[in-house]
Design a protein around this motif. Structure first.
Motif, PDB file in Angstrom:
ATOM      1  N   TYR A  79       7.237  19.799  22.083  1.00  0.00           N
ATOM      2  CA  TYR A  79       5.759  19.294  23.057  1.00  0.00           C
ATOM      3  C   TYR A  79       4.596  18.934  22.111  1.00  0.00           C
ATOM      4  CZ  TYR A  79       8.529  19.794  26.946  1.00  0.00           C
ATOM      5  OH  TYR A  79       9.275  19.921  28.141  1.00  0.00           O
ATOM      6  N   LYS A  80       3.833  19.889  20.995  1.00  0.00           N
ATOM      7  CA  LYS A  80       3.055  19.140  20.182  1.00  0.00           C
ATOM      8  C   LYS A  80       3.302  17.359  19.548  1.00  0.00           C
ATOM      9  CE  LYS A  80       0.439  20.267  16.304  1.00  0.00           C
ATOM     10  NZ  LYS A  80       0.250  21.360  15.002  1.00  0.00           N
ATOM     11  N   ALA A  81       3.968  17.683  19.338  1.00  0.00           N
ATOM     12  CA  ALA A  81       4.826  16.431  18.456  1.00  0.00           C
ATOM     13  C   ALA A  81       5.158  14.864  19.311  1.00  0.00           C
ATOM     14  CB  ALA A  81       5.760  15.611  17.221  1.00  0.00           C
ATOM     15  N   LEU A  82       5.769  15.899  20.738  1.00  0.00           N
ATOM     16  CA  LEU A  82       5.253  14.768  21.728  1.00  0.00           C
ATOM     17  C   LEU A  82       3.938  14.119  22.404  1.00  0.00           C
ATOM     18  CD1 LEU A  82       7.848  15.437  24.166  1.00  0.00           C
ATOM     19  CD2 LEU A  82       8.186  14.000  23.023  1.00  0.00           C
ATOM     20  N   ARG A  83       2.682  15.060  22.058  1.00  0.00           N
ATOM     21  CA  ARG A  83       1.569  14.845  22.755  1.00  0.00           C
ATOM     22  C   ARG A  83       0.828  14.117  21.537  1.00  0.00           C
ATOM     23  NH1 ARG A  83       2.305  20.123  25.519  1.00  0.00           N
ATOM     24  NH2 ARG A  83       2.021  19.682  27.645  1.00  0.00           N
ATOM     25  N   GLU A  84       0.681  14.294  20.277  1.00  0.00           N
ATOM     26  CA  GLU A  84       0.444  13.900  18.904  1.00  0.00           C
ATOM     27  C   GLU A  84       0.780  12.118  19.894  1.00  0.00           C
ATOM     28  OE1 GLU A  84       1.758  15.025  15.369  1.00  0.00           O
ATOM     29  OE2 GLU A  84       0.930  16.992  15.908  1.00  0.00           O
ATOM     30  N   ALA A  85       2.279  11.469  19.565  1.00  0.00           N
ATOM     31  CA  ALA A  85       2.890  10.556  19.936  1.00  0.00           C
ATOM     32  C   ALA A  85       2.130   9.409  21.203  1.00  0.00           C
ATOM     33  CB  ALA A  85       4.816  10.290  19.873  1.00  0.00           C
ATOM     34  N   ALA A  86       2.002  10.341  21.582  1.00  0.00           N
ATOM     35  CA  ALA A  86       1.213  10.327  23.338  1.00  0.00           C
ATOM     36  C   ALA A  86      -0.162   9.736  22.960  1.00  0.00           C
ATOM     37  CB  ALA A  86       0.705  10.721  24.502  1.00  0.00           C
ATOM     38  N   ARG A  87      -0.756  10.178  22.443  1.00  0.00           N
ATOM     39  CA  ARG A  87      -2.442  10.134  22.204  1.00  0.00           C
ATOM     40  C   ARG A  87      -2.129   8.913  21.011  1.00  0.00           C
ATOM     41  NH1 ARG A  87      -3.295  15.321  21.514  1.00  0.00           N
ATOM     42  NH2 ARG A  87      -2.273  15.639  19.874  1.00  0.00           N
ATOM     43  N   GLY A  88      -1.244   8.726  20.197  1.00  0.00           N
ATOM     44  CA  GLY A  88      -1.103   7.461  19.259  1.00  0.00           C
ATOM     45  C   GLY A  88      -1.506   6.725  19.366  1.00  0.00           C
ATOM     46  N   GLY A  89       0.038   6.224  20.683  1.00  0.00           N
ATOM     47  CA  GLY A  89       0.659   5.521  21.439  1.00  0.00           C
ATOM     48  C   GLY A  89      -0.747   5.073  22.539  1.00  0.00           C
ATOM     49  N   ARG A  90      -1.128   5.440  23.290  1.00  0.00           N
ATOM     50  CA  ARG A  90      -1.766   5.424  24.583  1.00  0.00           C
ATOM     51  C   ARG A  90      -0.929   5.603  25.156  1.00  0.00           C
ATOM     52  NH1 ARG A  90      -4.988   0.593  24.513  1.00  0.00           N
ATOM     53  NH2 ARG A  90      -3.577  -0.222  23.506  1.00  0.00           N
ATOM     54  N   TYR A  91      -0.410   6.630  25.387  1.00  0.00           N
ATOM     55  CA  TYR A  91       0.339   6.662  26.723  1.00  0.00           C
ATOM     56  C   TYR A  91      -0.089   8.153  27.514  1.00  0.00           C
ATOM     57  CZ  TYR A  91       4.216   4.339  24.354  1.00  0.00           C
ATOM     58  OH  TYR A  91       5.716   2.797  23.663  1.00  0.00           O
ATOM     59  N   ALA A  92      -0.128   7.635  28.737  1.00  0.00           N
ATOM     60  CA  ALA A  92      -0.947   8.242  29.533  1.00  0.00           C
ATOM     61  C   ALA A  92      -0.012  10.620  29.999  1.00  0.00           C
ATOM     62  CB  ALA A  92      -1.376   7.533  31.056  1.00  0.00           C
ATOM     63  N   LYS A  93       1.552   9.660  30.138  1.00  0.00           N
ATOM     64  CA  LYS A  93       2.545  11.018  30.402  1.00  0.00           C
ATOM     65  C   LYS A  93       3.651  10.297  29.434  1.00  0.00           C
ATOM     66  CE  LYS A  93       0.089  10.989  35.360  1.00  0.00           C
ATOM     67  NZ  LYS A  93       0.074  10.710  36.122  1.00  0.00           N
ATOM     68  N   ILE A  94       3.878  11.923  30.133  1.00  0.00           N
ATOM     69  CA  ILE A  94       5.555  11.983  29.130  1.00  0.00           C
ATOM     70  C   ILE A  94       6.090  12.662  29.689  1.00  0.00           C
ATOM     71  CG2 ILE A  94       6.671  13.494  26.684  1.00  0.00           C
ATOM     72  CD1 ILE A  94       3.535  13.973  25.921  1.00  0.00           C
ATOM     73  N   ALA A  95       7.612  11.759  30.170  1.00  0.00           N
ATOM     74  CA  ALA A  95       8.563  11.933  31.138  1.00  0.00           C
ATOM     75  C   ALA A  95      10.133  12.492  30.370  1.00  0.00           C
ATOM     76  CB  ALA A  95       8.837  10.833  31.097  1.00  0.00           C
TER      77      ALA A  95
END
Length: 173
Positions: A112-128
């Motif tokens: 979840y930490k890695a997914l949130r880093e990826a989401a922030r870096g790619g400017r994704y609002a949500k993680i499915a």
């Protein structure tokens, strides 16, 4: 109505009912390479135009199994074929576990930490994530066996902060 169309309609209806996404939002799919997460990626790909969402994919390699690297390569090749932006995150579960704790907890926390880093870096609002109805039943049972009482009956939520679960209403079948 064909099976795939019916399934996609159910997923979209559930997403609308629970406001999992809004038009124009960027959604990052967490994809391990297993059938559930690949089905999630395909469903989001097929829904993206109609739902007016933009999707990307993140695969987290936990380095716990010999096949993990090949699975990540497979997910990347699927994303390339489907023209979906791909992010690979590498985490070191073993060194985290050396400091205490279970492999499952360490893997989940690092994922979840890695997914949130990826989401922030790619400017994704949500993680499915691909949790489905069968996972929900398992979660509730686990909570009850652990002694959580009535609060454990609620299980996973369709949306929890930045995490969305579009498949929570459908079974693995």
């Amino acid at each position: 109505m064909q099976g795939n169309e019916k399934f996609l309609k159910r997923v979209a209806s559930y997403a609308h009912k629970h406001a999992l996404w809004r038009e124009g939002e960027r959604i990052l799919a967490a994809v391990s390479g297993g059938p559930d997460s690949l089905a999630l990626l395909l469903a989001l790909k097929l829904l993206a135009v109609k739902e007016k969402i933009n999707i990307g994919c993140c695969c987290v390699n936990h380095h716990l199994r010999a096949a993990a690297g090949k699975e990540a390569e497979f997910v990347e090749s699927v994303c390339r074929e489907w023209n979906i932006p791909f992010i690979l995150k590498e985490v070191d579960v073993q060194s985290t576990v050396r400091n205490g704790g279970s492999i499952e907890t360490a893997a989940r926390d690092l994922r979840y930490k890695a997914l949130r880093e990826a989401a922030r870096g790619g400017r994704y609002a949500k993680i499915a994530v691909a949790h489905h109805g069968d996972d929900q039943a398992e979660t509730v049972l686990y909570h009850l066996l652990r002694g959580s009482g009535v609060t454990g009956l609620s299980g996973m939520k369709p949306i929890n902060g930045d995490i969305i679960r579009p498949f929570l209403y459908v079974s693995k079948n």
